[in-house]
Design a protein around this motif. Structure first.
Motif, short mmCIF file in Angstrom:
data_model
loop_
_atom_site.label_atom_id
_atom_site.label_comp_id
_atom_site.label_asym_id
_atom_site.label_seq_id
_atom_site.Cartn_x
_atom_site.Cartn_y
_atom_site.Cartn_z
N TYR A 120 22.98 -5.32 -9.14
CA TYR A 120 22.07 -5.71 -8.07
C TYR A 120 20.75 -4.99 -8.30
CZ TYR A 120 25.30 -8.18 -4.99
OH TYR A 120 26.15 -9.11 -4.43
N SER A 121 19.67 -5.74 -8.21
CA SER A 121 18.36 -5.12 -8.23
C SER A 121 17.59 -5.60 -7.02
CB SER A 121 17.62 -5.46 -9.53
OG SER A 121 17.49 -6.84 -9.72
N TYR A 122 17.01 -4.66 -6.28
CA TYR A 122 16.34 -4.96 -5.02
C TYR A 122 17.23 -5.81 -4.11
CZ TYR A 122 12.36 -3.20 -7.64
OH TYR A 122 11.52 -2.41 -8.40
N GLU A 123 18.49 -5.42 -4.05
CA GLU A 123 19.50 -6.00 -3.17
C GLU A 123 19.85 -7.44 -3.52
OE1 GLU A 123 16.59 -4.33 -0.91
OE2 GLU A 123 17.57 -2.93 -2.29
N LYS A 124 19.44 -7.91 -4.66
CA LYS A 124 19.80 -9.27 -5.09
C LYS A 124 20.64 -9.18 -6.36
CE LYS A 124 15.73 -11.63 -3.21
NZ LYS A 124 16.44 -11.78 -1.94
N LEU A 125 21.65 -10.04 -6.45
CA LEU A 125 22.51 -10.05 -7.62
C LEU A 125 21.71 -10.54 -8.82
CD1 LEU A 125 25.45 -9.65 -8.65
CD2 LEU A 125 25.81 -12.09 -8.16
N SER A 126 21.60 -9.70 -9.83
CA SER A 126 20.82 -10.07 -11.00
C SER A 126 21.68 -10.31 -12.24
CB SER A 126 19.75 -9.01 -11.32
OG SER A 126 20.34 -7.74 -11.54
N ILE A 127 22.85 -9.70 -12.28
CA ILE A 127 23.76 -9.91 -13.40
C ILE A 127 25.19 -10.04 -12.87
CG2 ILE A 127 24.78 -8.93 -15.50
CD1 ILE A 127 22.20 -7.51 -16.08
N ASN A 128 25.87 -11.08 -13.31
CA ASN A 128 27.31 -11.25 -13.09
C ASN A 128 27.87 -11.51 -14.48
OD1 ASN A 128 29.89 -12.29 -12.76
ND2 ASN A 128 29.39 -13.43 -10.93
N GLU A 129 28.65 -10.57 -14.97
CA GLU A 129 29.18 -10.68 -16.32
C GLU A 129 30.43 -11.55 -16.37
OE1 GLU A 129 27.81 -8.43 -19.49
OE2 GLU A 129 26.53 -9.68 -18.22
N SER A 130 30.30 -12.77 -15.81
CA SER A 130 31.41 -13.73 -15.83
C SER A 130 32.68 -13.14 -15.24
CB SER A 130 31.69 -14.21 -17.27
OG SER A 130 30.53 -14.79 -17.83
N VAL A 131 32.51 -12.46 -14.13
CA VAL A 131 33.65 -11.81 -13.46
C VAL A 131 34.40 -12.85 -12.62
CG1 VAL A 131 34.32 -10.00 -11.82
CG2 VAL A 131 32.37 -9.65 -13.38
N PRO A 132 35.74 -12.83 -12.64
CA PRO A 132 36.51 -13.79 -11.82
C PRO A 132 36.15 -13.70 -10.34
CG PRO A 132 37.94 -12.63 -13.36
CD PRO A 132 36.61 -11.96 -13.44
N SER A 133 36.25 -14.82 -9.65
CA SER A 133 35.81 -14.90 -8.25
C SER A 133 36.68 -14.08 -7.30
CB SER A 133 35.78 -16.35 -7.80
OG SER A 133 37.07 -16.91 -7.91
N ARG A 134 37.80 -13.57 -7.77
CA ARG A 134 38.60 -12.71 -6.91
C ARG A 134 37.90 -11.36 -6.68
NH1 ARG A 134 41.35 -13.22 -11.85
NH2 ARG A 134 41.71 -11.28 -13.00
N PHE A 135 36.84 -11.09 -7.44
CA PHE A 135 35.96 -9.95 -7.19
C PHE A 135 34.67 -10.48 -6.59
CE2 PHE A 135 38.28 -6.67 -9.44
CZ PHE A 135 39.02 -7.38 -10.38
N SER A 136 34.30 -9.99 -5.42
CA SER A 136 33.11 -10.48 -4.75
C SER A 136 32.22 -9.30 -4.36
CB SER A 136 33.51 -11.27 -3.50
OG SER A 136 32.37 -11.66 -2.79
N PRO A 137 31.06 -9.16 -5.00
CA PRO A 137 30.19 -8.03 -4.66
C PRO A 137 29.31 -8.35 -3.47
CG PRO A 137 29.21 -9.27 -6.44
CD PRO A 137 30.49 -9.97 -6.09
N GLU A 138 28.84 -7.29 -2.85
CA GLU A 138 27.94 -7.44 -1.71
C GLU A 138 27.03 -6.22 -1.65
OE1 GLU A 138 29.73 -6.75 2.05
OE2 GLU A 138 28.17 -7.78 3.19
N CYS A 139 25.75 -6.45 -1.38
CA CYS A 139 24.81 -5.34 -1.26
C CYS A 139 24.12 -5.47 0.10
CB CYS A 139 23.80 -5.37 -2.40
SG CYS A 139 22.75 -3.91 -2.51
N PRO A 140 24.69 -4.88 1.15
CA PRO A 140 24.16 -5.06 2.51
C PRO A 140 22.77 -4.45 2.70
CG PRO A 140 26.36 -4.06 2.53
CD PRO A 140 25.90 -4.06 1.12
N ASN A 141 22.48 -3.37 2.00
CA ASN A 141 21.15 -2.77 2.06
C ASN A 141 20.93 -1.95 0.80
OD1 ASN A 141 22.09 0.01 2.53
ND2 ASN A 141 22.71 -0.76 4.54
N SER A 142 19.81 -1.30 0.71
CA SER A 142 19.45 -0.64 -0.55
C SER A 142 20.30 0.58 -0.85
CB SER A 142 17.98 -0.23 -0.52
OG SER A 142 17.72 0.65 0.57
N SER A 143 21.10 1.04 0.12
CA SER A 143 21.91 2.24 -0.11
C SER A 143 23.39 1.94 -0.33
CB SER A 143 21.81 3.21 1.09
OG SER A 143 20.49 3.62 1.29
N LEU A 144 23.80 0.73 0.00
CA LEU A 144 25.23 0.41 0.01
C LEU A 144 25.56 -0.71 -0.96
CD1 LEU A 144 25.93 0.42 3.85
CD2 LEU A 144 26.56 2.19 2.21
N LEU A 145 26.74 -0.58 -1.56
CA LEU A 145 27.25 -1.61 -2.45
C LEU A 145 28.74 -1.73 -2.21
CD1 LEU A 145 26.44 -3.51 -4.85
CD2 LEU A 145 27.21 -1.68 -6.37
#
Lengths: 115, 112
Positions: free
Chosen positions: A49-74
């Protein structure tokens, strides 16, 4: 504060469970990362995540779901995982912009076991 | 894909000896970094060398970079038992969009 914290330290879950991993940093870093590391192997990048937006997904299966609610949390939401997903999950952060160092700061990891 | 390749994969030495680990990579880089990982823990950044630098020192660490051979070495002098850990090189490739690619790592054991 130059620390990246991760919770929980250990997690055991069944294949039908839903759980979440959490990561937090207060260094003002605007890039945050999830890595997966199997025993005796190097970390493998999952998401960036860069600036709270997903910039890279290395073809990870959808059973893993990332979230960046704010600049301090992932967060990393887990659902319907497989036993082969058992690993150490590492979070890292990095400063962006001019004057930022290129080093990544890593948390201690969450040891995940999928039964 | 993993770009860096470290050798040796494992290294066992006596306290006080020097330890040398090597890393090779395949594509053009902006910089190369070395990280240390104690068993089952997070990685700790040790040192960064830019593509236009050839050698860098930090305490007991000495890193060299040969971009013509696409290789780097990490020397730890006067090793201590506390240096026992896995060491990874990581490359920050040109236009990588903040992405680091880690090598396979060297497991260093320093015997007291």
């Amino acid at each position: 504060d130059t620390e990246v914290t991760q919770t929980p330290k250990h997690l055991v879950m069944g294949m039908t469970n839903k759980k979440s991993l959490k990561c937090e940093q207060h260094m003002g870093h605007r890039a945050m990362y999830w890595y997966k590391q199997k025993a005796k192997k190097p970390p493998e990048l999952m998401f960036v995540y860069s600036y709270e937006k997903l910039s890279i997904n290395e073809s990870v299966p959808s059973r893993f779901s990332p979230e960046c609610p704010n600049s301090s949390l992932l967060n990393l939401h887990l659902h319907a995982l497989q036993p082969e997903d058992s690993a150490l999950y590492l979070c890292a952060s990095k400063g962006l912009g001019s004057g930022s160092k290129n080093e990544q700061f890593f948390g201690p990891g969450t040891r995940l076991t999928v039964l | 894909s993993q770009q860096g390749e470290e050798d040796p994969q494992a290294l066992s030495i006596q306290e006080g000896e020097n330890a040398t680990m090597n890393c090779s990579y395949k594509t053009s880089i902006n910089n190369l970094q070395w990280y240390r990982q104690n068993s089952g823990r997070g990685l700790v950044h040790l040192i960064l060398i830019r593509s236009n630098e050839r050698e860098k020192h930090s305490g007991r660490l000495r890193v060299t970079l040969d971009t013509s051979k696409k290789s780097s070495s990490l020397l730890i002098t006067a090793s201590r038992a506390a240096d026992t850990a896995s060491y990874f090189c990581a490359t920050d490739a040109h236009r990588s969009n903040y992405k680091l690619t880690f090598g396979k790592g060297t497991l260093l054991t320093v015997n007291p």
